[in-house]
Design a protein around this motif. Structure first.
Motif, short mmCIF file in Angstrom:
data_model
loop_
_atom_site.label_atom_id
_atom_site.label_comp_id
_atom_site.label_asym_id
_atom_site.label_seq_id
_atom_site.Cartn_x
_atom_site.Cartn_y
_atom_site.Cartn_z
N LEU A 241 0.85 -1.19 0.00
CA LEU A 241 0.00 0.00 0.00
C LEU A 241 0.88 1.24 0.00
CD1 LEU A 241 -2.74 -1.07 2.56
CD2 LEU A 241 -2.82 -1.19 0.07
N VAL A 242 0.47 2.25 -0.76
CA VAL A 242 1.30 3.43 -0.98
C VAL A 242 0.60 4.66 -0.41
CG1 VAL A 242 2.39 4.90 -2.72
CG2 VAL A 242 2.30 2.42 -3.06
N GLU A 243 1.39 5.48 0.29
CA GLU A 243 0.85 6.74 0.80
C GLU A 243 0.89 7.78 -0.33
OE1 GLU A 243 3.16 7.93 4.12
OE2 GLU A 243 2.46 6.33 5.44
N CYS A 244 -0.29 8.30 -0.71
CA CYS A 244 -0.34 9.23 -1.83
C CYS A 244 -1.69 9.94 -1.85
CB CYS A 244 -0.13 8.51 -3.16
SG CYS A 244 -1.42 7.29 -3.51
N CYS A 245 -1.79 10.93 -2.72
CA CYS A 245 -3.08 11.56 -3.03
C CYS A 245 -3.69 10.75 -4.15
CB CYS A 245 -2.88 13.01 -3.45
SG CYS A 245 -2.12 14.05 -2.18
#
Length: 993
Positions: free
Chosen positions: A845-849
């Motif tokens: 899982l990636v932290e992003c907008c």
């Protein structure tokens, strides 16, 4: 001071357009652009080298050997030939490089715009002098074969050349190409047969003394005198350059051919020229040996009669072949002389009169002068004419060569050749001054004022003085008078971009144009030369001369004469002094050559003849004074007329400004109606804005609990705005109907409306608006019914406007984007479906907008689909099935473990290297107008690089598709700590399997 832009009247534009059209191949007055340079290096060189077929070379060689013996004539020919070869190298190189003739080259090599006019006159004199000599040679052959009187033969030999030169280089090219083999065969074969049948003829030539006091031995004085005559051939370089300017552009692929053509057709002509002079000397001795009188042995027809006698035994055949050879040779050279002379006269008079009636006019003018010289017996005074001319010509060439090989390499003059009037001073003291001083000193030496040796070596004095003075004057003046104003495009050599002249409205290359502040637009060099109204306002041209004139008037004439009369007197004095000096020089030279230096005139009558010359000179001075005064008054009248026209022009422009103000007032009246329409449509615009805000709020608040809930929520939120829009559309329809009825009633009640309103009605197409506006409102009503479709398939994509950083599965965003684009991926009637190949890796899982990244995926995929569809425009359906369109999506974790990469690759046409450099620039697009704004990839880069601290790169080759790689950090909270690792360890071109 208010800037005034001159207006161009239709008559002037039509005239300049006619001049600019290269009718009858009128290549004069400007450099040769790429469209003119359509011949190969061989064809240009062949045409240029064909121009040296002139038999005056043989005549000069024969005259030299008869008068000065073998040794003096031979060494004079060889040494002068070497000097001409060395002088021709830089001249030919610069002319071929910049595609300019000898006049334009002289302009930029230290003479200035008007200063080069004098050299145009010198060059024109060379062409008609040699035209006269060559035509006289041909007339001698016609007299011998047809028993045609020389006076009639001169006329025939002149008139036959004119139609051959009408069509310029094109016909001359063909003529030289067709006649070259015949000419070479007939020129060389007599020498071979003579050497074979009369081997002692060579020994006879080597021991020939002629009229030389020193016999066949060398004498320094006789050598110098012989060299003076041979030096006159240096102006032939101008004719060679006239053809070299048509060479193709120098490049790596044609470097050898280009240089070979430049050397062969430029300075290389003198190699064959020296051989022809030596051959003429050889044949002259042969003719004398065969019994020809010494007085006529220098005539080429007599020379080749002796030569062809060794080939043919029949005297009639000998006479026929010799006459045919002379006619072919003289036609080959005189078409060149006539063409080059027409160019020189065009350049000369266009600058003096600002008019250009066409090259053909000056062609006839040049031939007419040559005909006059023939009738006066120029061939009988060959040595005297050429000896005097050579002093002036060598001074000119010496100054030009010094500028090219000394001033330019040492930085004393600009490194490039500037030939346009707009950037040049009228006079440059460097080249013009060096030539004037050198030619003056040489002429004084030539008439014997400095002794016998100075008289014999006067051309060497001219060459040395000009060559030395040019860099000295350039050093003293610091090169100030080369460029009058800076040319910002002087080093630009973009021959593919064309610029439209604001006067003649023809297209020209950048090198052939300048910006004219007087007409406020680009102007071609020809229109700039022909303009007589600007008075060089674009540059400080010759302001020092005006200042000197004013100071002279203030000190000498101020308070004694009216200002107008004072200016008249100064102008009259300058022109009259120049004219009187020129007439005195010509008459002095005629008296010296025709009386003092003539053995046929007794010494006892020298003084009476001198008195007659003085009386004639006095009479000419009176006529000159009257003509000069008339010219001064005419020039003053013209200037006053131009000032009056300028004032009338200013009044006309003021009237135009007033009318523009009235037009602005009328437009203000119509603005009120536009404001009322805008007020009525404001509610509709507000409704649309409300819809957009509601849609944005809905996307932000929706938690994506289920697709059904999302659709239901959106439908609920947009229901009221849709009804609001429907209701307002009815009111808008009523308002618009009322306005249209008001317009119809206004048209019925007031049929005659002011012209401006009628013009505005036609401009906005009022009838079309009356018909189309109701339809427009109806279509808007249909459009509101379709708004609800925008929320379909927005599952994960509904996060588009979220700015918060969240932990998401990027594969879901990619899949949702593909679902939205499903209608573009499906098969259509004109093409099969686009295959999507997913090569997903095991991503965390990636932290992003998430919403913004979905936008990036959307833009990149849309561009890939567009590229594939563009590729299919040129492919058949069978080719599409054989090689289907594919989009491959790969995801992987990069080596550093801190980044994930998403690769989107297509097998489309690819992107050119030039486009890749600008791919992420703001508003750059490769799509046609109306199909792309150029903002997609720019926004993508902002999102990836600025928002997420990642990279967005592109790899592509034409024909092999394109690949976009998106790399972002897995944890946005650790961006600061991993920034060093990302910069040093991360490479977007290296992937980890």
């Amino acid at each position: 001071m208010t800037k005034t832009t001159k207006r161009i009247v239709k008559e002037r534009r039509d005239y300049n357009t006619w001049v600019a059209t290269e009718t009858l191949e009128d290549y004069s007055l400007r450099y040769a652009p790429k469209s003119f340079r359509k011949w190969s290096e061989f064809l240009v060189a062949n045409t240029a080298i064909g121009g040296i077929s002139f038999l005056a070379l043989e005549a000069i060689g024969g005259s030299l050997v008869i008068n000065y013996g073998f040794a003096n004539s031979c060494w004079a020919i060889l040494i002068v030939g070497a000097i001409i070869f060395l002088a021709g190298l830089p001249i030919s190189y610069y002319a071929a490089k910049y595609n300019i003739d000898i006049d334009l080259l002289t302009r930029g090599a230290g003479f200035g715009y008007i200063g080069s006019t004098i050299t145009s006159l010198i060059y024109a004199s060379f062409t008609f002098i040699f035209f006269a000599i060559e035509a006289a040679i041909m007339a001698q052959a016609l007299k011998l074969y047809f028993n045609l009187p020389l006076s009639i033969g001169y006329l025939v030999c002149s008139l036959v050349i004119i139609p051959l030169v009408f069509y310029g280089v094109t016909l001359i090219n063909k003529l030289q190409l067709w006649t070259q083999p015949i000419w070479l065969l007939l020129m060389i074969s007599p020498y071979l047969f003579v050497l074979y049948k009369e081997p002692n003829a060579l020994e006879n030539w080597l021991n020939f003394a002629g009229n030389s006091p020193s016999g066949a031995a060398f004498n320094p004085l006789l050598f110098g005198t012989a060299a003076t005559v041979s030096f006159s051939l240096i102006a032939q370089l101008g004719e060679q350059v006239d053809y070299l300017r048509f060479l193709p552009t120098l490049g790596k692929e044609n470097r050898f051919k280009w240089w070979f053509a430049v050397i062969l057709a430029g300075p290389g002509w003198i190699i064959l020229g020296c051989a022809k002079q030596l051959g003429g000397a050889f044949f002259a001795t042969l003719a004398i040996k065969h019994g020809v009188e010494v007085a006529v042995a220098k005539e080429p027809i007599q020379m080749y009669l002796a030569g062809f006698a060794s080939i043919f035994s029949d005297p009639k055949m000998v006479l026929f072949v010799a006459t045919f050879f002379v006619i072919v040779s003289q036609i080959k050279i005189n078409v060149t002389n006539a063409y080059a002379g027409s160019l020189a006269w065009s350049n000369f008079f266009s600058r003096l009169t600002h008019s250009h009636p066409g090259r053909v006019v000056w062609l006839i003018f040049n031939v007419a002068i040559a005909l006059l010289l023939m009738e006066l017996g120029v061939f009988q005074t060959l040595e005297a004419v050429l000896g005097l001319y050579s002093n002036i010509a060598i001074a000119w060439v010496g100054a030009v060569v010094a500028d090219l090989i000394i001033n330019k390499p040492w930085g004393l003059s600009p490194s490039y050749i500037e030939f346009k009037r707009a950037y040049l001073y009228n006079f440059n003291p460097v080249g013009f001054g060096a030539m004037a001083i050198a030619s003056g000193v040489a002429i004084v030496a030539f008439i014997g004022a400095f002794g016998n040796y100075a008289q014999a070596y006067s051309p060497f004095i001219a060459l040395g003085v000009a060559f030395i003075l040019s860099p000295i004057i350039a050093l003293i003046t610091k090169g100030k008078y080369y460029i009058a104003r800076e040319n910002l495009h002087c080093q630009t050599n973009d021959i593919n971009s064309l610029i439209t002249c604001c006067i003649c409205e023809q297209e020209y290359e950048l090198a052939d144009t300048a910006f004219c502040p007087v007409y406020d637009g680009p102007i071609c060099s020809l229109c700039c030369s022909l303009d007589a109204h600007c008075h060089d306002k674009c540059k400080p041209s010759d302001s020092y001369i005006k200042t000197l004139t004013k100071n002279l008037y203030d000190r000498v004439l101020d308070g004694k004469l009216s200002p107008k009369m004072g200016i008249r007197v100064i102008r009259f004095g300058g022109i009259f002094s120049l004219s009187a000096g020129l007439i005195a020089t010509i008459m002095g030279l005629v008296y010296y050559q025709g009386v003092l230096n003539s053995p046929d005139v007794p010494t006892a009558i020298h003084y009476p003849i001198l008195k007659i010359f003085i009386v004639v000179y006095a009479a000419l001075l009176v006529v000159t004074g009257i003509v000069t005064w008339w010219l001064v008054l005419s020039e003053e009248s013209r200037e006053l007329a131009e000032e009056e026209l300028d004032k009338q022009n200013q009044l006309l422009q003021q009237e135009i400004a007033d009318r523009q103000q009235v037009e602005a007032a009328l437009q203000k009246l119509t603005h009120e109606l536009e404001m009322r329409v805008e007020q009525r449509t404001a509610e509709l615009s507000q409704a649309l804005n409300s819809l957009q805000q509601a849609q944005t709020q809905l996307v932000q608040n929706e938690k994506m609990s289920s697709l059904g809930q999302l659709v239901a929520g959106i439908a609920h939120e947009i229901n009221n705005p849709i009804n609001f829009i429907h209701g307002n559309l009815e009111h808008a329809n009523e308002y618009v109907t009322g306005l249209l009825e008001l317009v119809e009633t206004y048209q019925a009640e007031i049929p005659k409306v002011p012209p401006k309103i009628e013009e505005l009605t036609e401009e906005i197409e009022l009838e079309f608006i009356q018909e189309d506006l109701p339809k427009l409102l109806s279509s808007m009503r249909v459009g509101t019914q379709r708004i609800r479709d925008i929320v379909l398939s927005l599952r994960n994509f509904s996060r588009l406007d979220e700015a918060e950083v969240k932990t998401v599965d990027l594969h879901e965003g990619i899949d949702s984007t593909l679902m939205i684009l499903g209608h573009r991926l499906k098969a259509k009637s004109e093409r099969p479906a686009i295959q999507v190949i997913k090569e997903y890796g095991n991503l965390p899982l990636v932290e992003c907008c998430a919403g913004q990244l979905n936008q990036v995926f959307m833009n990149v995929l849309v561009n890939a689909i567009d590229a594939l569809e563009e590729q299919n425009l040129n492919r058949s359906f069978a080719e599409m099935q054989a090689h289907p369109d594919q989009i491959t999506i790969r995801t992987t974790v990069l080596k550093s473990k801190n980044f994930v990469e998403i690769s989107i690759q297509d097998n489309g046409p690819g992107i050119s290297p030039e486009a890749q450099e600008k791919l992420f620039d703001y508003q750059f697009t490769t799509k046609p107008v109306g199909k792309g704004t150029g903002l997609g990839l720019s926004i993508c880069r902002q999102i990836v690089v600025q928002k997420h601290g990642g990279t967005l790169t592109c790899k592509s080759e034409l024909g092999k598709g394109a690949e976009f790689a998106i790399a972002i950090p897995i944890h946005q909270s650790k961006r600061n700590s991993i920034e060093l690792v990302r910069c040093n360890d991360f490479s977007p071109t290296k992937k980890n399997d």
